[in-house]
Design a protein around this motif. Structure first.
Motif, PDB file in Angstrom:
ATOM      1  N   ASP A  35      10.443  35.283 -14.108  1.00  0.00           N
ATOM      2  CA  ASP A  35       9.801  36.596 -14.003  1.00  0.00           C
ATOM      3  C   ASP A  35       9.165  36.970 -15.343  1.00  0.00           C
ATOM      4  O   ASP A  35       9.583  36.509 -16.405  1.00  0.00           O
ATOM      5  N   SER A  36       8.153  37.850 -15.255  1.00  0.00           N
ATOM      6  CA  SER A  36       7.504  38.373 -16.463  1.00  0.00           C
ATOM      7  C   SER A  36       8.076  39.755 -16.751  1.00  0.00           C
ATOM      8  O   SER A  36       8.213  40.586 -15.846  1.00  0.00           O
ATOM      9  N   LYS A  37       8.400  40.003 -18.019  1.00  0.00           N
ATOM     10  CA  LYS A  37       9.000  41.271 -18.414  1.00  0.00           C
ATOM     11  C   LYS A  37       8.345  41.759 -19.700  1.00  0.00           C
ATOM     12  O   LYS A  37       7.976  40.963 -20.558  1.00  0.00           O
TER      13      LYS A  37
ATOM     14  N   PHE B 163       3.424  29.923 -15.792  1.00  0.00           N
ATOM     15  CA  PHE B 163       2.171  29.971 -15.048  1.00  0.00           C
ATOM     16  C   PHE B 163       1.534  31.366 -15.044  1.00  0.00           C
ATOM     17  O   PHE B 163       0.518  31.576 -14.403  1.00  0.00           O
ATOM     18  N   ALA B 164       2.134  32.294 -15.729  1.00  0.00           N
ATOM     19  CA  ALA B 164       1.606  33.662 -15.755  1.00  0.00           C
ATOM     20  C   ALA B 164       0.562  33.808 -16.863  1.00  0.00           C
ATOM     21  O   ALA B 164       0.658  33.158 -17.915  1.00  0.00           O
ATOM     22  N   ASN B 165      -0.428  34.645 -16.606  1.00  0.00           N
ATOM     23  CA  ASN B 165      -1.444  34.956 -17.618  1.00  0.00           C
ATOM     24  C   ASN B 165      -0.893  36.088 -18.491  1.00  0.00           C
ATOM     25  O   ASN B 165      -0.773  37.226 -18.051  1.00  0.00           O
ATOM     26  N   ARG B 166      -0.574  35.780 -19.725  1.00  0.00           N
ATOM     27  CA  ARG B 166       0.089  36.726 -20.615  1.00  0.00           C
ATOM     28  C   ARG B 166      -0.785  37.955 -20.879  1.00  0.00           C
ATOM     29  O   ARG B 166      -0.297  39.095 -20.808  1.00  0.00           O
TER      30      ARG B 166
ATOM     31  N   GLN C  50      -3.266  39.257 -19.102  1.00  0.00           N
ATOM     32  CA  GLN C  50      -3.408  40.100 -17.913  1.00  0.00           C
ATOM     33  C   GLN C  50      -2.123  40.876 -17.634  1.00  0.00           C
ATOM     34  O   GLN C  50      -2.163  42.041 -17.217  1.00  0.00           O
ATOM     35  N   PHE C  51      -0.984  40.228 -17.844  1.00  0.00           N
ATOM     36  CA  PHE C  51       0.291  40.916 -17.629  1.00  0.00           C
ATOM     37  C   PHE C  51       0.446  42.072 -18.612  1.00  0.00           C
ATOM     38  O   PHE C  51       0.879  43.167 -18.236  1.00  0.00           O
ATOM     39  N   ILE C  52       0.100  41.873 -19.871  1.00  0.00           N
ATOM     40  CA  ILE C  52       0.195  42.943 -20.874  1.00  0.00           C
ATOM     41  C   ILE C  52      -0.741  44.088 -20.513  1.00  0.00           C
ATOM     42  O   ILE C  52      -0.393  45.266 -20.649  1.00  0.00           O
ATOM     43  N   SER C  53      -1.947  43.763 -20.034  1.00  0.00           N
ATOM     44  CA  SER C  53      -2.894  44.802 -19.623  1.00  0.00           C
ATOM     45  C   SER C  53      -2.317  45.630 -18.475  1.00  0.00           C
ATOM     46  O   SER C  53      -2.439  46.863 -18.468  1.00  0.00           O
ATOM     47  N   ARG C  54      -1.689  44.988 -17.516  1.00  0.00           N
ATOM     48  CA  ARG C  54      -1.066  45.720 -16.403  1.00  0.00           C
ATOM     49  C   ARG C  54       0.099  46.573 -16.901  1.00  0.00           C
ATOM     50  O   ARG C  54       0.352  47.667 -16.388  1.00  0.00           O
ATOM     51  N   ALA C  55       0.810  46.081 -17.901  1.00  0.00           N
ATOM     52  CA  ALA C  55       1.927  46.850 -18.458  1.00  0.00           C
ATOM     53  C   ALA C  55       1.425  48.131 -19.116  1.00  0.00           C
ATOM     54  O   ALA C  55       2.053  49.197 -18.993  1.00  0.00           O
ATOM     55  N   TYR C  56       0.283  48.057 -19.800  1.00  0.00           N
ATOM     56  CA  TYR C  56      -0.303  49.252 -20.411  1.00  0.00           C
ATOM     57  C   TYR C  56      -0.722  50.259 -19.345  1.00  0.00           C
ATOM     58  O   TYR C  56      -0.528  51.475 -19.499  1.00  0.00           O
ATOM     59  N   ARG C  57      -1.306  49.763 -18.271  1.00  0.00           N
ATOM     60  CA  ARG C  57      -1.724  50.680 -17.195  1.00  0.00           C
ATOM     61  C   ARG C  57      -0.513  51.348 -16.545  1.00  0.00           C
ATOM     62  O   ARG C  57      -0.552  52.522 -16.196  1.00  0.00           O
ATOM     63  N   GLN C  58       0.568  50.599 -16.405  1.00  0.00           N
ATOM     64  CA  GLN C  58       1.793  51.177 -15.859  1.00  0.00           C
ATOM     65  C   GLN C  58       2.346  52.247 -16.790  1.00  0.00           C
ATOM     66  O   GLN C  58       2.808  53.314 -16.346  1.00  0.00           O
TER      67      GLN C  58
END
Length: 209
Positions: free
Chosen positions: A82-84, A143-146, A148-156
């Motif tokens: 999982d990505s955290k 396999f996760a795009n780091r 993109q995941f960080i960008s989604r974390a900021y939006r959250q």
């Protein structure tokens, strides 16, 4: 000869009265009497000039934890970890009234009172202070795009600021401040008592003869 003297006497006596009358007319300020339609139009124009009125600003410091589950094969076998992410964020939310939504149907004049229905308070905007927001920790799968995941974390984290502002009562405080600021302004403008209400009084219908 006597007629001419009489006319001359009338003119001499009448001119001072005429001048005095005109002087009072020129120097006495006229007081305009506004009709209900004019009062309503004036108030609407003044309110529209204010536009979107910012009334409350909340500042927040939050700890935002974001987790995304990795894909599973046939809902049984995980293909990746999982990505955290944990973010330490600061941001703000602003409550306002969009006064451009006020129309003539929201204002009613009855005697020396103006009844007014204000629009619903809203959150004008909410945002992160990117200079004071930082990533405390982040873990992503193979396999996760780091990025993109960080960008989604900021939006959250930004959505969390809006949620925190709503739960803190920003809309209620916006409505209270709107009435506190607008009432004296509009009373001075209209010369009437301003009452804010959700339901305007019914129009009286004259009884039939």
């Amino acid at each position: 000869m006597r007629v001419r003297r009489f006319i001359a006497l009338v003119l001499l006596l009448g001119i001072p009265f005429f001048i005095g009358y005109q002087w009072n007319t020129w120097t006495t300020p006229s007081v305009p009497v506004l009709s209900e339609t004019e009062v309503t139009t004036t108030l609407i124009t003044e309110i529209e000039a204010l536009g979107k009125m910012e009334l409350v600003k909340y500042r927040f410091q939050e700890v935002t934890e974001v987790q995304e589950m990795s894909r599973e094969f046939l809902n049984i076998l995980k293909l990746d970890t999982d990505s955290k992410a944990v973010l330490i964020t600061q941001g703000e939310a602003v409550g306002c009234l969009d006064l451009l939504k006020v129309s003539a149907s929201d204002v009613k004049v009855t005697g020396d009172t103006v009844w007014m229905r204000l629009p619903e308070p809203e959150i004008c905007y909410y945002k992160l202070d990117l200079e004071k927001t930082r990533i405390y920790s982040v873990e992503t799968g193979l396999f996760a795009n780091r990025d993109q995941f960080i960008s989604r974390a900021y939006r959250q984290a930004e959505r969390q600021i809006k949620e925190a502002a709503t739960n803190s009562g920003i809309l209620d405080e916006t409505e209270v401040n709107a009435q506190r600021i607008l009432r004296p302004l509009l009373e001075e403008l209209s010369g009437k008592t301003i009452i804010f209400t959700e339901k305007l009084p019914a129009t009286r219908i004259a009884p039939a003869d």
